[in-house]
Design an enzyme around this catalytic site. Structure first.
Site, PDB file in Angstrom:
ATOM      1  N   ARG A  35      18.643   7.133   2.165  1.00  0.00           N
ATOM      2  CA  ARG A  35      18.537   6.031   1.202  1.00  0.00           C
ATOM      3  C   ARG A  35      19.434   6.262  -0.020  1.00  0.00           C
ATOM      4  O   ARG A  35      19.920   5.300  -0.618  1.00  0.00           O
ATOM      5  CB  ARG A  35      17.091   5.861   0.755  1.00  0.00           C
ATOM      6  CG  ARG A  35      16.279   5.092   1.788  1.00  0.00           C
ATOM      7  CD  ARG A  35      14.841   4.968   1.353  1.00  0.00           C
ATOM      8  NE  ARG A  35      14.173   3.918   2.110  1.00  0.00           N
ATOM      9  CZ  ARG A  35      12.868   3.731   2.117  1.00  0.00           C
ATOM     10  NH1 ARG A  35      12.079   4.526   1.425  1.00  0.00           N
ATOM     11  NH2 ARG A  35      12.335   2.751   2.820  1.00  0.00           N
ATOM     12  N   LYS A 200       0.332   1.785  14.627  1.00  0.00           N
ATOM     13  CA  LYS A 200      -0.644   0.721  14.354  1.00  0.00           C
ATOM     14  C   LYS A 200      -0.200  -0.654  14.819  1.00  0.00           C
ATOM     15  O   LYS A 200       0.727  -1.237  14.273  1.00  0.00           O
ATOM     16  CB  LYS A 200      -0.913   0.661  12.847  1.00  0.00           C
ATOM     17  CG  LYS A 200      -1.556   1.917  12.310  1.00  0.00           C
ATOM     18  CD  LYS A 200      -2.111   1.662  10.919  1.00  0.00           C
ATOM     19  CE  LYS A 200      -2.264   2.953  10.163  1.00  0.00           C
ATOM     20  NZ  LYS A 200      -1.488   2.973   8.929  1.00  0.00           N
ATOM     21  N   GLY A 358      12.324   3.432   7.750  1.00  0.00           N
ATOM     22  CA  GLY A 358      11.160   4.302   7.851  1.00  0.00           C
ATOM     23  C   GLY A 358      11.316   5.330   8.955  1.00  0.00           C
ATOM     24  O   GLY A 358      12.346   5.993   9.070  1.00  0.00           O
ATOM     25  N   GLY A 382       8.911  -1.321   5.394  1.00  0.00           N
ATOM     26  CA  GLY A 382       8.091  -2.517   5.178  1.00  0.00           C
ATOM     27  C   GLY A 382       8.937  -3.753   4.927  1.00  0.00           C
ATOM     28  O   GLY A 382       8.633  -4.845   5.420  1.00  0.00           O
TER      29      GLY A 382
END
Ligand code: 3PG
Ligand code: MG
Length: 403
Positions: A35, A200, A358, A382
């Site tokens: 990043r 998830k 991520g 996200g």
């Protein structure tokens, strides 16, 4: 959306720039500086233009007060090494330390203010509290540049409110990310294949819903796949299962069937009795079984070899591929094979391959791939997911408004 060039001559101007330096740390050591590297083009551009560059960034999720372990000091140091010049670190976020550091900047110099989340106003749900903090930053600067794509889904003071107070533009990273994702969503070259993984399923339902309309094939692996396997009526043993999402997954399978879309699920999986994530070890031997033959006391922890081939073939035949989420517990070497196979297949795509941020971005680098092997590695976790959900991102919407 304006770009930095549209802001005019920046020599001697104080440019406030939001970056996403939320990098993984082991103590004070940055384990993946992707990043920070991604922010270099815009920062170099501003520096070369002779601007006084004031960087805003967050690290982790401190609760509105200074906490040494969340200091952005490691990012200041790494940025300095990468850009080849000292990066001054302010002693606070929006107080006398920040003011003094900014006042001492010469043209072409860069300062990083302390973690924006040390201020309670940053993440406040009360507009006036965020605005009050944004006012302090606006007072330090002449213009604002938004380049932290990883946080544009957050309606926070340093992302959203400050853009309302200053002439603003998108940095090259935000521009590039938006170009890639808008191309993928509005005009993808086909076949368009989306690969989803991660633990998830609930986090990905909105993405599946939106992409089922747009993609030709959805490939589903990782922990989330077991809820889909359960939706097909399979026993998944001790694997991760989100009971509350089974009906929704059944609905997606039915929609795909009715609309001639493909949802590819694992046909075989790697199982074991369990694992110790902290120790990076698996309990007992890792075995391969068919996806409908998982024993009651075993858990699926990676896709199997047949599935690797099935998924790789789908990926390699695509003209556009977007991948978000690992296929197994890739942090444990024995359970990284599925993720490695998917990453490898993405490098062989004759078309646009996009790696969502991520874990998937960290995984491809950990697996030894060079960034250049992919069309685009997003810096947004996200943020890229919310983009793929078709949501409006506050940090992008605000840049499209006047000023
Ligand atoms: C990220 O790591 O996804 C971004 O930096 C945003 O961080 P957050 O989820 O804590 O807002
Ligand atoms: Mg996050």
């Amino acid at each position: 959306m304006k770009s930095v060039q549209d802001l005019g001559d920046l020599k001697g101007k104080r440019v406030l720039i939001r970056c996403d330096f939320n990098v993984p740390l082991d103590g004070e050591t940055i384990t993946d500086d992707g990043r920070i590297r991604a922010a270099l083009p815009t920062l170099t551009q501003l520096k070369d233009a002779g601007a006084k560059v004031i960087v805003l960034a967050h690290l982790g999720r401190p609760k509105g007060a200074p906490e040494p372990k969340y200091s952005v000091a490691p990012a200041a140091k790494r940025l300095g090494e990468l850009i080849g010049a000292e990066v001054k670190l302010a002693s606070d976020t929006a107080g006398p330390g920040a003011e003094a550091t900014v006042a001492g900047l010469a043209d072409g110099e860069i300062a990083l203010l302390e973690n924006v989340r040390f201020e309670p106003g940053e993440t406040s749900k009360v507009d006036a509290e965020r605005e009050a903090l944004a006012q302090k930053w606006a007072a330090l600067a002449d213009v604002f540049v938004s380049d932290g794509f990883g946080v544009v889904h957050r309606k926070q003071a340093s992302v959203y409110d400050v853009a309302k107070l200053l002439p603003h533009a998108a940095g090259t990273l935000v521009k590039k990310e938006v170009d890639v994702f808008s191309k993928v969503l509005s005009d993808p070259d086909r076949p368009f294949v989306v690969v989803l993984g991660g633990a998830k399923v609930a986090d990905k339902l909105a993405v599946i819903e939106n992409l089922l309309k747009l993609a030709d094939t959805l490939v589903i692996g990782g922990g989330m796949a077991y809820t889909f396997l359960a939706a097909k009526g399979y026993q998944v043993g001790a694997s991760l299962l989100d009971e509350a999402s089974i009906e929704t997954c059944k609905g997606y399978l039915a929609t795909a069937e009715a609309e001639g879309k493909q949802i590819l699920l694992p046909v075989d999986v790697r199982i074991a009795s369990g694992m110790d994530f902290a120790a990076r070890t698996v309990d007992g031997p890792v075995e391969v079984v068919a996806a409908d033959a998982i024993p009651a006391d075993k858990m699926g922890l990676d896709i199997g070899p047949e599935t690797e081939k099935l998924f790789a073939d789908a990926i390699k035949s695509a003209k556009t591929v977007v991948w978000n989420g690992p296929m197994g517990v890739f942090e444990i070497a024995e359970l990284a094979k599925g993720t490695a196979a998917v990453a490898q297949a993405l490098t062989e795509v004759d078309g646009l391959s996009v790696v969502g941020g991520g874990d998937s971005a960290a995984a491809v680098r950990e697996l030894g791939h060079d960034d250049s092997a992919f069309g685009h590695i997003s810096t947004g976790g996200g943020a890229s997911l919310e983009y793929l959900e078709g949501k409006e991102l506050p940090g992008i919407a605000v840049l499209e408004e006047g000023n």
